[in-house]
Design a protein around this motif. Structure first.
Motif, PDB file in Angstrom:
ATOM      1  N   PHE A  86      52.998  14.995  36.894  1.00 19.12           N
ATOM      2  CA  PHE A  86      51.700  15.000  37.585  1.00 19.12           C
ATOM      3  C   PHE A  86      51.773  14.183  38.871  1.00 19.12           C
ATOM      4  O   PHE A  86      51.296  14.614  39.937  1.00 19.12           O
ATOM      5  CB  PHE A  86      50.616  14.436  36.663  1.00 19.12           C
ATOM      6  N   TYR A  87      52.350  13.002  38.794  1.00 18.75           N
ATOM      7  CA  TYR A  87      52.411  12.091  39.935  1.00 18.75           C
ATOM      8  C   TYR A  87      53.172  12.722  41.104  1.00 18.75           C
ATOM      9  O   TYR A  87      52.729  12.657  42.260  1.00 18.75           O
ATOM     10  CB  TYR A  87      53.075  10.780  39.512  1.00 18.75           C
ATOM     11  N   GLN A  88      54.301  13.321  40.812  1.00 17.19           N
ATOM     12  CA  GLN A  88      55.109  13.935  41.869  1.00 17.19           C
ATOM     13  C   GLN A  88      54.348  15.059  42.565  1.00 17.19           C
ATOM     14  O   GLN A  88      54.366  15.165  43.797  1.00 17.19           O
ATOM     15  CB  GLN A  88      56.422  14.447  41.284  1.00 17.19           C
ATOM     16  N   LYS A  89      53.670  15.903  41.771  1.00 22.19           N
ATOM     17  CA  LYS A  89      52.915  17.003  42.361  1.00 22.19           C
ATOM     18  C   LYS A  89      51.727  16.495  43.179  1.00 22.19           C
ATOM     19  O   LYS A  89      51.482  16.938  44.314  1.00 22.19           O
ATOM     20  CB  LYS A  89      52.420  17.969  41.283  1.00 22.19           C
TER      21      LYS A  89
ATOM     22  N   ARG B  23      52.827  14.999  46.437  1.00 21.18           N
ATOM     23  CA  ARG B  23      53.135  16.020  47.437  1.00 21.18           C
ATOM     24  C   ARG B  23      51.842  16.600  48.032  1.00 21.18           C
ATOM     25  O   ARG B  23      51.772  16.880  49.232  1.00 21.18           O
ATOM     26  CB  ARG B  23      53.963  17.144  46.826  1.00 21.18           C
ATOM     27  N   ASP B  24      50.826  16.768  47.168  1.00 19.33           N
ATOM     28  CA  ASP B  24      49.547  17.322  47.618  1.00 19.33           C
ATOM     29  C   ASP B  24      48.657  16.280  48.292  1.00 19.33           C
ATOM     30  O   ASP B  24      47.555  16.617  48.765  1.00 19.33           O
ATOM     31  CB  ASP B  24      48.786  17.926  46.427  1.00 19.33           C
ATOM     32  N   LYS B  25      49.090  15.029  48.294  1.00 16.04           N
ATOM     33  CA  LYS B  25      48.331  13.918  48.866  1.00 16.04           C
ATOM     34  C   LYS B  25      46.932  13.818  48.245  1.00 16.04           C
ATOM     35  O   LYS B  25      45.927  13.591  48.941  1.00 16.04           O
ATOM     36  CB  LYS B  25      48.220  14.071  50.380  1.00 16.04           C
TER      37      LYS B  25
END
Length: 239
Positions: free
Chosen positions: A210-213, A216-218
């Motif tokens: 979740f954190y990585q996505k 990336r989506d800010k």
């Protein structure tokens, strides 16, 4: 025959001389004072103990150990005294031939600090240890948890310590009113609800994904709460 007797007398005299010299040297060595104390902390740990504290532990009268006769110190007793200190995991104490007393000390490793009436650390084994007057450990703060609940929360604390991602981001652990554990992050304001301390590997894996996505989506600043309680999913609450 006379030659054999003479050889025997010379050999006997040599033995007597060696014994006398050894006894003299031993007695003189016992009378020598300890010239210096050298303390080595194994693994370059943070200084929760300092030289003054160790010196107080080295002899019973809690004075400085230099200029004390060697015969006063019983090394096994000294080691036991050091090992009994709540910040020491293991010690090795020995004397050198030139009168130095050396102590090699491995300190216990704190992994969390519990914010109780009397604050204390939790170490890498799950045991409690007192705070240090010399150094404050940079570890997560644990709130609303009593000493009797340490064994329950310890797997989560150990997971944070051993996981580089969590160790970098987590600064606090809370037990909320619903008896659920929450994580406070260093940068972002949302709480991460762990719930019960179980299935940690799966929960942390889901949170990292979740954190990585979201990174990336800010979109990480949009969330108020991120819950990992439910299997194989992350439930988010928007601000």
């Amino acid at each position: 025959m006379k030659r054999k007797i003479l050889t025997y007398l010379k050999f006997s005299g040599l033995i007597v001389l060696v014994i006398v010299l050894f006894a003299f040297s031993s007695n003189r060595n016992q009378q020598r004072k300890i010239s210096e104390v050298r303390i080595e902390f194994i693994e370059e740990q943070d200084p929760y103990l300092n030289e003054r504290m160790v010196n107080k532990l080295l002899i019973q009268n809690e004075g400085r150990v230099t200029n004390v006769g060697k015969e006063i110190l019983v090394l096994n007793t000294v080691e036991q005294k050091l090992d009994s200190h709540k910040m020491v995991e293991h010690s090795d104490v020995y004397l050198t031939v030139n009168g130095e007393l050396r102590a090699r000390i491995k300190q216990r490793t704190p992994i969390a600090r519990v914010n109780a009436v009397t604050p204390f650390y939790v170490d890498i084994t799950g045991s409690t240890m007192p705070l240090s007057d010399s150094y404050s450990a940079h570890v997560p703060l644990v709130h609303n948890v009593s000493e009797r609940e340490i064994s329950e929360v310890f797997p989560l604390l150990k997971k944070i310590q051993n996981d580089e991602f969590l160790k970098k981001h987590v600064v606090g652990v809370y037990l909320n009113l619903k008896e659920q554990y929450e994580l406070e992050l260093r940068v972002y304001s949302f709480r991460v609800v762990i719930g019960e301390v179980e299935n940690l590997n799966s929960k942390i894996k889901n949170f990292k994904a979740f954190y990585q996505k979201a990174h990336r989506d800010k979109s990480l600043d949009k969330y108020k709460k991120v819950s990992l309680q439910f299997s194989n999913q992350v439930v988010c609450t928007i601000k």
